[in-house]
Structures are given as structure tokens and as C-alpha cells.
Design a protein around this motif. Sequence first.
Motif, mmCIF file in Angstrom:
data_model
loop_
_atom_site.group_PDB
_atom_site.id
_atom_site.type_symbol
_atom_site.label_atom_id
_atom_site.label_comp_id
_atom_site.label_asym_id
_atom_site.label_seq_id
_atom_site.Cartn_x
_atom_site.Cartn_y
_atom_site.Cartn_z
ATOM 1 N N GLY A 27 0.772 -1.197 -0.095
ATOM 2 C CA GLY A 27 0.083 -0.014 -0.147
ATOM 3 C C GLY A 27 0.860 1.181 0.055
ATOM 4 O O GLY A 27 1.865 1.305 0.664
ATOM 5 N N TYR A 28 0.194 2.283 -0.780
ATOM 6 C CA TYR A 28 1.006 3.546 -0.751
ATOM 7 C C TYR A 28 0.069 4.800 -0.702
ATOM 8 O O TYR A 28 -1.380 4.606 -0.850
ATOM 9 N N TYR A 29 0.511 5.933 -0.211
ATOM 10 C CA TYR A 29 -0.414 7.002 0.147
ATOM 11 C C TYR A 29 -0.008 8.086 -0.856
ATOM 12 O O TYR A 29 1.266 8.456 -0.602
ATOM 13 N N ALA A 30 -0.784 8.814 -1.651
ATOM 14 C CA ALA A 30 -0.524 9.861 -2.496
ATOM 15 C C ALA A 30 -1.464 10.943 -1.927
ATOM 16 O O ALA A 30 -2.597 11.088 -1.858
ATOM 17 N N VAL A 129 -0.526 -6.189 -10.445
ATOM 18 C CA VAL A 129 -1.703 -5.606 -10.454
ATOM 19 C C VAL A 129 -1.478 -4.229 -9.502
ATOM 20 O O VAL A 129 -1.122 -4.102 -8.367
ATOM 21 N N ILE A 130 -2.128 -3.111 -10.147
ATOM 22 C CA ILE A 130 -1.713 -1.886 -9.647
ATOM 23 C C ILE A 130 -3.253 -1.100 -9.683
ATOM 24 O O ILE A 130 -3.832 -1.005 -10.632
ATOM 25 N N LEU A 131 -3.679 -0.935 -8.410
ATOM 26 C CA LEU A 131 -4.913 -0.471 -8.116
ATOM 27 C C LEU A 131 -4.919 1.180 -7.819
ATOM 28 O O LEU A 131 -4.335 1.424 -6.755
ATOM 29 N N ILE A 132 -5.702 2.123 -8.229
ATOM 30 C CA ILE A 132 -5.592 3.365 -8.057
ATOM 31 C C ILE A 132 -6.876 3.820 -7.241
ATOM 32 O O ILE A 132 -7.961 3.504 -7.969
ATOM 33 N N ILE A 198 0.099 -7.367 -5.668
ATOM 34 C CA ILE A 198 -0.830 -6.427 -5.813
ATOM 35 C C ILE A 198 -0.377 -5.195 -4.932
ATOM 36 O O ILE A 198 0.006 -5.151 -4.037
ATOM 37 N N HIS A 199 -0.615 -4.174 -5.614
ATOM 38 C CA HIS A 199 0.019 -2.894 -5.119
ATOM 39 C C HIS A 199 -1.499 -1.832 -5.150
ATOM 40 O O HIS A 199 -2.126 -1.584 -6.244
ATOM 41 N N VAL A 200 -1.625 -1.139 -4.179
ATOM 42 C CA VAL A 200 -2.786 -0.147 -3.774
ATOM 43 C C VAL A 200 -2.281 1.195 -3.671
ATOM 44 O O VAL A 200 -1.648 1.420 -2.595
ATOM 45 N N ILE A 201 -2.448 1.899 -4.492
ATOM 46 C CA ILE A 201 -2.071 3.351 -4.402
ATOM 47 C C ILE A 201 -3.440 4.040 -4.013
ATOM 48 O O ILE A 201 -4.348 4.219 -4.490
ATOM 49 N N LEU A 202 -3.421 4.735 -2.822
ATOM 50 C CA LEU A 202 -4.320 5.227 -1.835
ATOM 51 C C LEU A 202 -4.422 6.640 -2.444
ATOM 52 O O LEU A 202 -3.145 7.463 -2.194
ATOM 53 N N VAL A 203 -5.183 7.397 -2.824
ATOM 54 C CA VAL A 203 -4.962 9.012 -3.327
ATOM 55 C C VAL A 203 -6.054 9.902 -2.448
ATOM 56 O O VAL A 203 -7.166 9.738 -2.247
ATOM 57 N N ASN A 204 -5.411 10.902 -1.696
ATOM 58 C CA ASN A 204 -6.009 11.893 -1.204
ATOM 59 C C ASN A 204 -6.918 12.859 -2.074
ATOM 60 O O ASN A 204 -6.846 13.801 -2.156
ATOM 61 N N ASP A 205 -7.912 12.042 -2.492
ATOM 62 C CA ASP A 205 -8.956 12.739 -3.280
ATOM 63 C C ASP A 205 -10.076 12.163 -3.516
ATOM 64 O O ASP A 205 -10.273 10.649 -3.094
#
Length: 209
Positions: A27-30, A129-132, A198-205
Motif C-alpha cells: 500500500g502507498y499513500y499519495a 496489479v496496480i489499483l488506484i 498487488i499494489h494499492v495506491i490510495l489517493v487523497n482525493d
Amino acid sequence: MNANMVKRNALLAQKVIKGLQSRNMSGYYAESREEALRLALELIPEGSTATMGGGVSVHEIGLVDALKQGNYKFIDRDAYEDKRAAMLLAYDADVFLASANAITEDGVLVNIDGNANRVSAIAQGPKKVILIVGMNKVCDDVDGAMKRARNVAAPTNAQRFGLSTPCAKTGSCMNCKSPDTICCQFLITRFSRHTGRIHVILVNDSLGF
């Protein structure tokens, strides 16, 4: 965005990321769409074969345009007359891009699909797999995530595609068996057996539906 909401999202994202890590997912946070794009491109080596499952969020951060313009082999499903052939190519792609209809605070992913090409590729096939995922899709638990997927994502997508489903007319799930229903397959991803897939990029939006 309100400063308090920004702080709340950052703290909640860290909780979700810990949950993802406990489930063998990354997991990542943008803090912005621009940062989300940068993180996604860092996960996609140049020369990679990439495709997607129709995720609006992927378009909203500019990732599709970046792949088309960069040194990547982007499989554009819309450019194929034979859509099935394009969908089948996804299973052997280096990278599959999508969003999630919902994600729980402890890192469980929930997705609903009509043709199953998206949920099946998330489950198995592509190497990565990259999930936005916008922070608007974070829910308390699986029950809440399922309700969001069925009562927010599904009706909105049905309307977007011009489908004749009860939810497109009422705005909420009617548990229908309409020929046009897009609630055919439900995928709950609670763990990934394959480390680094599996990679999940959480976006502040607020992204997607």
C-alpha cells in the motif's frame, strides 16, 4: 480540500496500508493525483506490457495518457475491434491497472464486475496489479464495502454505460436479475498469495465511483 479532512485521510490511509501489508499486499499513500501518477510509474518498468480494466480512477490521475505517450506497450482495449481478444491479452500482461469499488479499513478489496474480465485479472493472470483508489472508497468493513459497491459504484456505472437496470433508474441496488446487470461476479480479495503482485495506491482525493 479542508485541512482537517486532509489530516484524517492521511491517518486513515496508514491504517489501510497496515491492513494491506498484513494481507501480503503493498500500500502507498499519495497526497495528490500528481503524486499518485509518479508512484504508479515507479511501479511500472519501461518496456512493460500494461493494460487495464476500465477504471475511471486510472484515467483521472493521467496514468493512461502517460503510458500511451511513454516507453510502454499499452494494450488499449478501445482500439481493438475484437474486445474479447484484447481482454484475453490482459492475462499475460506485465501490469494490470484498475481501481476498486471499495476497500475496507483493514485492507480487504471489494469489486463487482459484469463481464468478469476485471475481477478475474485482479485475481489471477497479470504479473503485477496496480489499483488506484481514492479515499472516498474506504469503508469500515466488508459489509460496508459491499453496500458501497452495490449502491454507489454499480448504479453510477450502469448510468454511465446507459444500461437499463433498476439501479440506473432508482440510484440504489434492487438485487436484480436484469439482462443488463453488471453485478454478475463479486470478488473479495482478503489476501494475496503472491508477494509483490498487488499494489494499492490510495489517493487523497475523490476518484471514480
